[in-house]
Design a protein around this motif. Structure first.
Motif, PDB file in Angstrom:
ATOM      1  N   LEU A  97       0.822  -1.210   0.000  1.00  0.00           N
ATOM      2  CA  LEU A  97       0.000   0.000   0.000  1.00  0.00           C
ATOM      3  C   LEU A  97       0.858   1.264   0.000  1.00  0.00           C
ATOM      4  O   LEU A  97       0.444   2.300  -0.546  1.00  0.00           O
ATOM      5  N   CYS A  98       2.039   1.207   0.612  1.00  0.00           N
ATOM      6  CA  CYS A  98       2.918   2.384   0.623  1.00  0.00           C
ATOM      7  C   CYS A  98       3.522   2.667  -0.745  1.00  0.00           C
ATOM      8  O   CYS A  98       3.841   3.821  -1.058  1.00  0.00           O
ATOM      9  N   LEU A  99       3.686   1.632  -1.568  1.00  0.00           N
ATOM     10  CA  LEU A  99       4.274   1.815  -2.893  1.00  0.00           C
ATOM     11  C   LEU A  99       3.273   2.385  -3.904  1.00  0.00           C
ATOM     12  O   LEU A  99       3.661   3.121  -4.826  1.00  0.00           O
ATOM     13  N   LEU A 100       2.010   2.068  -3.763  1.00  0.00           N
ATOM     14  CA  LEU A 100       1.014   2.463  -4.761  1.00  0.00           C
ATOM     15  C   LEU A 100       0.888   3.976  -4.957  1.00  0.00           C
ATOM     16  O   LEU A 100       0.674   4.430  -6.082  1.00  0.00           O
ATOM     17  N   PRO A 101       1.003   4.810  -3.906  1.00  0.00           N
ATOM     18  CA  PRO A 101       0.863   6.264  -4.134  1.00  0.00           C
ATOM     19  C   PRO A 101       1.891   6.868  -5.078  1.00  0.00           C
ATOM     20  O   PRO A 101       1.707   7.999  -5.535  1.00  0.00           O
ATOM     21  N   LEU A 102       2.957   6.149  -5.390  1.00  0.00           N
ATOM     22  CA  LEU A 102       3.949   6.698  -6.324  1.00  0.00           C
ATOM     23  C   LEU A 102       3.353   6.928  -7.717  1.00  0.00           C
ATOM     24  O   LEU A 102       3.848   7.750  -8.487  1.00  0.00           O
ATOM     25  N   TRP A 103       2.301   6.213  -8.053  1.00  0.00           N
ATOM     26  CA  TRP A 103       1.667   6.352  -9.378  1.00  0.00           C
ATOM     27  C   TRP A 103       0.257   6.933  -9.268  1.00  0.00           C
ATOM     28  O   TRP A 103      -0.525   6.806 -10.184  1.00  0.00           O
ATOM     29  N   ARG A 104      -0.058   7.582  -8.181  1.00  0.00           N
ATOM     30  CA  ARG A 104      -1.438   8.018  -7.937  1.00  0.00           C
ATOM     31  C   ARG A 104      -1.888   9.137  -8.870  1.00  0.00           C
ATOM     32  O   ARG A 104      -3.079   9.285  -9.124  1.00  0.00           O
ATOM     33  N   ARG A 105      -0.948   9.940  -9.394  1.00  0.00           N
ATOM     34  CA  ARG A 105      -1.346  11.032 -10.284  1.00  0.00           C
ATOM     35  C   ARG A 105      -1.480  10.573 -11.728  1.00  0.00           C
ATOM     36  O   ARG A 105      -2.368  11.043 -12.438  1.00  0.00           O
ATOM     37  N   THR A 106      -0.598   9.716 -12.162  1.00  0.00           N
ATOM     38  CA  THR A 106      -0.626   9.269 -13.559  1.00  0.00           C
ATOM     39  C   THR A 106      -1.558   8.084 -13.770  1.00  0.00           C
ATOM     40  O   THR A 106      -2.044   7.889 -14.885  1.00  0.00           O
ATOM     41  N   ARG A 107      -1.822   7.276 -12.743  1.00  0.00           N
ATOM     42  CA  ARG A 107      -2.708   6.110 -12.856  1.00  0.00           C
ATOM     43  C   ARG A 107      -3.641   6.045 -11.650  1.00  0.00           C
ATOM     44  O   ARG A 107      -3.622   5.100 -10.870  1.00  0.00           O
ATOM     45  N   PRO A 108      -4.469   7.062 -11.462  1.00  0.00           N
ATOM     46  CA  PRO A 108      -5.285   7.094 -10.236  1.00  0.00           C
ATOM     47  C   PRO A 108      -6.274   5.942 -10.126  1.00  0.00           C
ATOM     48  O   PRO A 108      -6.419   5.347  -9.050  1.00  0.00           O
ATOM     49  N   LEU A 109      -6.951   5.580 -11.212  1.00  0.00           N
ATOM     50  CA  LEU A 109      -7.927   4.496 -11.144  1.00  0.00           C
ATOM     51  C   LEU A 109      -7.246   3.159 -10.912  1.00  0.00           C
ATOM     52  O   LEU A 109      -7.705   2.338 -10.098  1.00  0.00           O
ATOM     53  N   ALA A 110      -6.137   2.907 -11.586  1.00  0.00           N
ATOM     54  CA  ALA A 110      -5.427   1.638 -11.416  1.00  0.00           C
ATOM     55  C   ALA A 110      -4.928   1.488  -9.984  1.00  0.00           C
ATOM     56  O   ALA A 110      -5.032   0.400  -9.386  1.00  0.00           O
TER      57      ALA A 110
ATOM     58  N   VAL B 269      -6.909  -8.139   9.870  1.00  0.00           N
ATOM     59  CA  VAL B 269      -5.531  -8.305   9.431  1.00  0.00           C
ATOM     60  C   VAL B 269      -5.043  -7.001   8.814  1.00  0.00           C
ATOM     61  O   VAL B 269      -5.738  -6.395   7.998  1.00  0.00           O
ATOM     62  N   GLY B 270      -3.851  -6.613   9.191  1.00  0.00           N
ATOM     63  CA  GLY B 270      -3.273  -5.400   8.612  1.00  0.00           C
ATOM     64  C   GLY B 270      -2.690  -4.488   9.664  1.00  0.00           C
ATOM     65  O   GLY B 270      -2.942  -4.644  10.864  1.00  0.00           O
ATOM     66  N   LEU B 271      -1.884  -3.518   9.202  1.00  0.00           N
ATOM     67  CA  LEU B 271      -1.274  -2.524  10.078  1.00  0.00           C
ATOM     68  C   LEU B 271      -2.005  -1.192   9.936  1.00  0.00           C
ATOM     69  O   LEU B 271      -2.625  -0.903   8.909  1.00  0.00           O
ATOM     70  N   TYR B 272      -1.886  -0.391  10.967  1.00  0.00           N
ATOM     71  CA  TYR B 272      -2.496   0.940  10.908  1.00  0.00           C
ATOM     72  C   TYR B 272      -1.837   1.799   9.823  1.00  0.00           C
ATOM     73  O   TYR B 272      -2.432   2.770   9.344  1.00  0.00           O
ATOM     74  N   THR B 273      -0.627   1.440   9.433  1.00  0.00           N
ATOM     75  CA  THR B 273       0.063   2.167   8.362  1.00  0.00           C
ATOM     76  C   THR B 273      -0.721   2.097   7.056  1.00  0.00           C
ATOM     77  O   THR B 273      -0.531   2.934   6.159  1.00  0.00           O
ATOM     78  N   GLY B 274      -1.605   1.116   6.935  1.00  0.00           N
ATOM     79  CA  GLY B 274      -2.407   0.990   5.726  1.00  0.00           C
ATOM     80  C   GLY B 274      -3.332   2.157   5.452  1.00  0.00           C
ATOM     81  O   GLY B 274      -3.912   2.254   4.358  1.00  0.00           O
ATOM     82  N   THR B 275      -3.466   3.060   6.434  1.00  0.00           N
ATOM     83  CA  THR B 275      -4.292   4.254   6.190  1.00  0.00           C
ATOM     84  C   THR B 275      -3.707   5.146   5.099  1.00  0.00           C
ATOM     85  O   THR B 275      -4.328   6.140   4.712  1.00  0.00           O
TER      86      THR B 275
END
Length: 390
Positions: free
Chosen positions: A59-72, A97-103
Motif C-alpha cells: 500500500l505504501c508503494l502504490l501512491p507513487l503512481w497516484r497522479r498518472t494512474r489514479p484508477l489503477a 488483518v493489517g497494520l495501521y500504516t495501511g491508512t
C-alpha cells in the motif's frame, strides 16, 4: 438536467500536466515504510504479521503512481483490501488483518478526484464504496461506527474534489487575465498600424495631386509611402507573432506611455513618496514597449499602495539601453500573506513574454517588494519614431 450533469462528469478529462513524482512522494514512501517497520516490531497483537507487513509495504508503494494512474492504483489498493478481508473470513482470523500504516490508502482516495478523469472518478468511487460496504457487512462493528468509517474514508475524496475545482477556477481566471492582456496589446498595435496606414493614404493622395505639376514631389511622396509601409509591416509582424489568429477589435485611443509616468506617480494622498528616474533615449520607443513600460509601473505603484505595509518610499527607474529597456520598481514596505503573484502581475508577465522580454517580481533581500522587467527595443531602431502624445 441530472442526466446532463452525469454525462459531463463521465466525459470530464484529466487535469493537464499532472506531475509524475515530486519530493513529497518519496517522503511519503519513506514515512510509510518506517511506520510499517516500527509498527510490526513494536506492536504485539498483529495478526498474520508477515502478511500484514507485506500488505502495508504494498500500500505504501502504490501512491507513487497516484497522479498518472489514479484508477489503477485505487483498484489495486482496494482490491487487495477485499482479497485480504475475504482471506481473513475464510481463516476465521480473531482480529482484522493489517497494520495501521495501511491508512496511506487515504492518499489514493484524495488523488482519484484530484487527478482522475470523470470516468475514472466514477469507476474508482464505485470500487471504494464497494470495499467500504463489504468491510461493514463482514465486520461485527456497530452500524454507527461503520457509517463514521465510510465518511472518514470518503473525506479525502471531498478534499481532492475541492482542490481540483479551486485550481481549475484559478487557472481559468489566469487565462482570462492573459487574454485581456493580449487584447490590450492588440488594441495598441492596431492603433499604431492604423496611424501608419492613415499617413500612407494622405501621402499617396498628395503625390497624386502633385504628379502632374511636380514629378519630383510625386517621387518623394512614393518614397515616404514606402517608408511608412516598412514601419507598418514591422508592427504587423509583431502583431502576428504575439497574437496568432486572434480576431480582436480595437478602440482607436492612444495608450499611455513613458511620457505619462510623471502624472502617474503623483500618488493620491501623498502616502508614498515616489522617486522617478528616467534614463536614456525614451522618446522613440516602439508603441507596444512604450505602453508596456507604463503598465508595469502602473501595476507596481497600485500594488504598493494596496499591499505594502508601512511603506514610505517607492523607487521607480526606467533606463533605455541600446537594445533593451529596463524597468525596476522597489518599495520599502513589508508584505502580508504568502506573497503569491496576483492576476495583475500575471498579465504583465504575459505581456513581457509576448514582447520577447522578461519580468520578475518578489520580496527583496531585506524588505519591500521588487519588480524587475527587461524589454527588447525595436528590431530596427533607426526606423522607429515616437507616436503622438496626449
Amino acid at each position: 438536467m441530472l442526466r446532463d450533469d452525469l454525462q459531463n462528469l463521465w466525459t470530464e478529462p484529466r487535469p493537464p500536466a499532472a506531475p509524475a513524482r515530486v519530493w513529497r512522494d518519496w517522503a511519503l514512501l519513506a514515512a510509510g515504510l518506517a511506520g510499517a517497520v516500527l509498527e510490526a516490531t513494536l506492536r504485539e497483537n498483529v495478526v498474520w504479521r508477515p502478511v500484514a507487513v507485506v500488505f502495508a509495504v504494498w500500500l505504501c508503494l502504490l501512491p507513487l503512481w497516484r497522479r498518472t494512474r489514479p484508477l489503477a492504483m485505487v483498484t489495486l489498493a482496494f482490491g487487495s483490501v477485499i482479497l485480504l478481508q475475504m482471506a481473513s473470513l475464510v481463516a476465521a482470523a480473531r482480529e482484522p488483518v493489517g497494520l495501521y500504516t495501511g491508512t496511506v490508502v487515504l492518499v489514493l482516495v484524495y488523488a482519484l478526484p484530484r487527478w482522475g478523469s470523470g470516468r475514472e472518478i466514477v469507476l474508482g468511487g464505485a470500487v471504494i464504496l464497494t470495499t467500504g460496504a463489504l468491510c461493514s457487512v463482514t465486520d461485527e462493528t456497530p452500524v454507527a461506527e461503520n457509517v463514521v468509517g465510510i465518511v472518514f474514508l470518503l473525506l479525502p475524496g471531498v478534499v481532492g474534489t475541492a482542490v481540483r475545482f479551486w485550481v481549475t477556477a484559478r487557472e481559468r481566471q489566469v487565462e482570462q487575465v492573459r487574454s485581456r492582456e493580449r487584447e490590450q496589446l492588440a488594441r495598441e498595435l492596431h492603433d499604431t498600424v492604423a496611424h501608419h496606414v492613415s499617413a500612407m493614404v494622405i501621402i499617396a493622395q498628395a503625390g497624386g495631386v502633385l504628379a502632374g505639376v511636380d514629378p519630383s514631389a510625386a517621387v518623394k511622396a512614393l518614397e515616404e509611402v514606402e517608408e511608412e509601409g516598412a514601419r507598418t509591416l514591422e508592427e504587423m509582424r509583431a502583431m502576428v507573432a504575439a497574437l496568432r489568429d486572434r480576431g480582436i477589435g480595437a478602440e482607436l485611443a492612444p495608450p499611455a506611455g513613458v511620457a505619462d509616468l510623471e502624472r502617474l506617480v503623483r500618488t493620491p494622498g501623498g502616502r508614498l513618496r515616489v522617486d522617478l528616474g528616467l534614463d536614456g533615449e525614451l522618446d522613440a520607443l516602439p508603441p507596444a514597449v512604450d505602453a508596456a513600460v507604463y503598465r508595469i509601473v502602473q501595476e507596481s505603484v497600485t500594488n504598493a499602495l494596496r499591499h505594502a505595509v508601512d511603506a514610505t518610499e517607492l523607487v521607480v527607474r526606467v533606463a533605455a539601453e541600446r537594445h533593451t529597456v529596463r524597468v525596476s520598481v522597489h518599495d520599502n514596505g513589508r508584505r502580508t500573506g504568502r506573497g503569491r503573484d496576483g492576476y495583475g502581475l500575471t498579465g504583465l508577465r504575459e505581456r513581457a513574454t509576448l514582447l520577447g522580454g522578461t519580468l520578475r517580481a518578489g520580496p527583496g533581500t531585506d524588505r519591500g517588494w521588487h519588480v524587475e522587467a527587461e524589454l527588447p527595443r525595436a528590431r530596427n531602431d533607426s526606423g522607429a519614431h515616437s507616436r503622438p502624445r496626449r
